[in-house]
Design an enzyme around this catalytic site. Sequence first.
Site, short mmCIF file in Angstrom:
data_model
loop_
_atom_site.label_atom_id
_atom_site.label_comp_id
_atom_site.label_asym_id
_atom_site.label_seq_id
_atom_site.Cartn_x
_atom_site.Cartn_y
_atom_site.Cartn_z
N ARG A 27 -8.95 -8.50 1.85
CA ARG A 27 -8.71 -9.93 1.69
C ARG A 27 -9.08 -10.71 2.95
O ARG A 27 -9.72 -11.75 2.88
CB ARG A 27 -7.25 -10.21 1.30
CG ARG A 27 -6.92 -9.82 -0.12
CD ARG A 27 -5.49 -10.17 -0.49
NE ARG A 27 -4.57 -9.56 0.47
CZ ARG A 27 -3.43 -10.11 0.87
NH1 ARG A 27 -3.05 -11.29 0.41
NH2 ARG A 27 -2.67 -9.49 1.73
N ASN A 45 -4.53 -10.00 -3.97
CA ASN A 45 -4.29 -8.68 -4.54
C ASN A 45 -3.67 -8.84 -5.92
O ASN A 45 -2.86 -9.73 -6.15
CB ASN A 45 -3.31 -7.88 -3.65
CG ASN A 45 -3.94 -7.40 -2.37
OD1 ASN A 45 -5.15 -7.30 -2.25
ND2 ASN A 45 -3.11 -7.09 -1.39
#
Length: 98
Positions: A27, A45
Amino acid sequence: MTPQDAAAPARRLTARITGNVQAVGFRYRTLQQALRLGLTGVVENRIDGSVLVVAEGSGPALEELLQWLNSPAAPGSVNAVQDSWSEATGEFGTFSTA
């Protein structure tokens, strides 16, 4: 960015990335790439272990992000990237992680 890129309507890339992509900096690195490319959106996520990317901006910048998501430069181990394209909604002010 060429003048044609600036005049082109913004697009939206939605990508679901599967593999070993959580707890490996995926990320954060995606955020850095998106900001470098001048994109807005979010990376998050998912409960199933995948990562979801929703990005808006110019077509060439989105294509570059998609190439990066599919490349060995992306952290972890990407098994697949499922992508879909649509018109941008303009709902994002910046690019962030969730």
